[in-house]
Design a protein around this motif. Structure first.
Motif, short mmCIF file in Angstrom:
data_model
loop_
_atom_site.label_atom_id
_atom_site.label_comp_id
_atom_site.label_asym_id
_atom_site.label_seq_id
_atom_site.Cartn_x
_atom_site.Cartn_y
_atom_site.Cartn_z
N VAL A 11 0.85 -1.19 0.00
CA VAL A 11 0.00 0.00 0.00
C VAL A 11 0.88 1.24 0.00
O VAL A 11 1.81 1.36 0.78
CB VAL A 11 -0.92 0.03 1.24
CG1 VAL A 11 -1.75 1.29 1.28
CG2 VAL A 11 -1.80 -1.20 1.27
N LEU A 13 0.42 5.34 0.36
CA LEU A 13 -0.56 6.29 0.84
C LEU A 13 -0.01 7.70 0.68
O LEU A 13 1.02 8.03 1.25
CB LEU A 13 -0.84 6.00 2.32
CG LEU A 13 -2.16 6.40 2.88
CD1 LEU A 13 -3.29 5.70 2.16
CD2 LEU A 13 -2.20 6.06 4.34
N LEU A 21 -5.44 9.92 7.33
CA LEU A 21 -4.98 8.54 7.44
C LEU A 21 -3.46 8.46 7.41
O LEU A 21 -2.85 7.71 8.17
CB LEU A 21 -5.59 7.70 6.30
CG LEU A 21 -5.34 6.21 6.33
CD1 LEU A 21 -5.78 5.59 7.64
CD2 LEU A 21 -6.03 5.54 5.16
N HIS A 22 -2.86 9.25 6.57
CA HIS A 22 -1.39 9.28 6.48
C HIS A 22 -0.79 9.70 7.82
O HIS A 22 0.16 9.08 8.32
CB HIS A 22 -0.95 10.25 5.38
CG HIS A 22 0.51 10.22 5.09
ND1 HIS A 22 1.42 10.99 5.78
CD2 HIS A 22 1.22 9.50 4.20
CE1 HIS A 22 2.63 10.75 5.33
NE2 HIS A 22 2.53 9.85 4.37
N LEU A 25 -1.29 6.87 10.53
CA LEU A 25 -0.40 5.73 10.34
C LEU A 25 1.06 6.10 10.54
O LEU A 25 1.85 5.31 11.05
CB LEU A 25 -0.60 5.12 8.95
CG LEU A 25 -1.93 4.41 8.74
CD1 LEU A 25 -2.11 4.02 7.29
CD2 LEU A 25 -2.06 3.21 9.65
N ARG A 33 1.87 -0.56 11.59
CA ARG A 33 1.07 0.03 10.52
C ARG A 33 0.26 -1.01 9.75
O ARG A 33 -0.91 -0.80 9.45
CB ARG A 33 1.96 0.82 9.56
CG ARG A 33 2.55 2.04 10.21
CD ARG A 33 3.50 2.75 9.29
NE ARG A 33 4.19 3.78 10.05
CZ ARG A 33 5.26 4.42 9.62
NH1 ARG A 33 5.77 4.14 8.43
NH2 ARG A 33 5.83 5.33 10.37
N ARG A 36 -2.72 -2.13 11.79
CA ARG A 36 -3.77 -1.10 11.81
C ARG A 36 -4.54 -1.08 10.50
O ARG A 36 -5.77 -0.98 10.49
CB ARG A 36 -3.15 0.27 12.08
CG ARG A 36 -4.14 1.43 12.15
CD ARG A 36 -5.22 1.25 13.23
NE ARG A 36 -4.68 0.98 14.53
CZ ARG A 36 -4.37 1.90 15.44
NH1 ARG A 36 -4.55 3.16 15.18
NH2 ARG A 36 -3.87 1.54 16.60
N LEU A 37 -3.86 -1.22 9.38
CA LEU A 37 -4.56 -1.27 8.09
C LEU A 37 -5.45 -2.50 8.00
O LEU A 37 -6.55 -2.43 7.46
CB LEU A 37 -3.56 -1.26 6.93
CG LEU A 37 -2.99 0.11 6.59
CD1 LEU A 37 -1.91 -0.02 5.53
CD2 LEU A 37 -4.10 1.04 6.11
N ARG A 38 -5.00 -3.64 8.54
CA ARG A 38 -5.85 -4.84 8.56
C ARG A 38 -7.10 -4.59 9.39
O ARG A 38 -8.19 -4.99 9.01
CB ARG A 38 -5.07 -6.04 9.11
CG ARG A 38 -4.17 -6.70 8.09
CD ARG A 38 -3.61 -8.01 8.61
NE ARG A 38 -2.61 -7.84 9.64
CZ ARG A 38 -1.32 -7.60 9.42
NH1 ARG A 38 -0.87 -7.52 8.19
NH2 ARG A 38 -0.49 -7.46 10.41
N LEU A 40 -8.55 -1.66 10.03
CA LEU A 40 -9.42 -0.73 9.31
C LEU A 40 -10.12 -1.41 8.14
O LEU A 40 -11.30 -1.18 7.88
CB LEU A 40 -8.61 0.47 8.81
CG LEU A 40 -8.09 1.40 9.90
CD1 LEU A 40 -7.12 2.42 9.30
CD2 LEU A 40 -9.24 2.09 10.61
N ALA A 41 -9.40 -2.28 7.44
CA ALA A 41 -10.00 -3.01 6.32
C ALA A 41 -11.11 -3.93 6.82
O ALA A 41 -12.18 -4.02 6.20
CB ALA A 41 -8.93 -3.80 5.58
#
Length: 88
Positions: A11, A13, A21-22, A25, A33, A36-38, A40-41
């Motif tokens: 990813v 960003l 979001l940037h 993270l 990071r 956290r993306l997992r 949020l997804a």
């Protein structure tokens, strides 16, 4: 432990396109990071899945909805939401 199929995603960003979001993270340690993306997804996927199956507006559906809100909260969901630490 059996090998599980792994999906690798890279990813990128942009701070210009997604500044909030940037920044969120970027404040995390590098190794946190991806987790956290997992999270949020997963939350986004669950929201989309529940939005695509709206309940019918009837007396039965309203009763079922009221019963669902009185049930104990899902501990996994509560853990994910707590990990996000979002300010309202």
């Amino acid at each position: 432990m059996p090998d599980a199929e792994t999906l690798r995603v890279q990813v990128r960003l942009s701070d210009l396109e997604h500044p909030e979001l940037h920044a969120a993270l970027n404040a995390l340690p590098v190794r946190s990071r991806a987790e956290r993306l997992r999270q949020l997804a997963l939350l986004g996927w669950r929201a989309l899945a529940s939005a695509s199956h709206p309940t019918a507006m009837s007396a039965g559906a309203e009763t079922a909805s009221a019963a669902d809100t009185s049930a104990a909260p899902d501990p996994r969901r509560a853990q994910l939401l707590a990990a996000l630490r979002l300010d309202d």
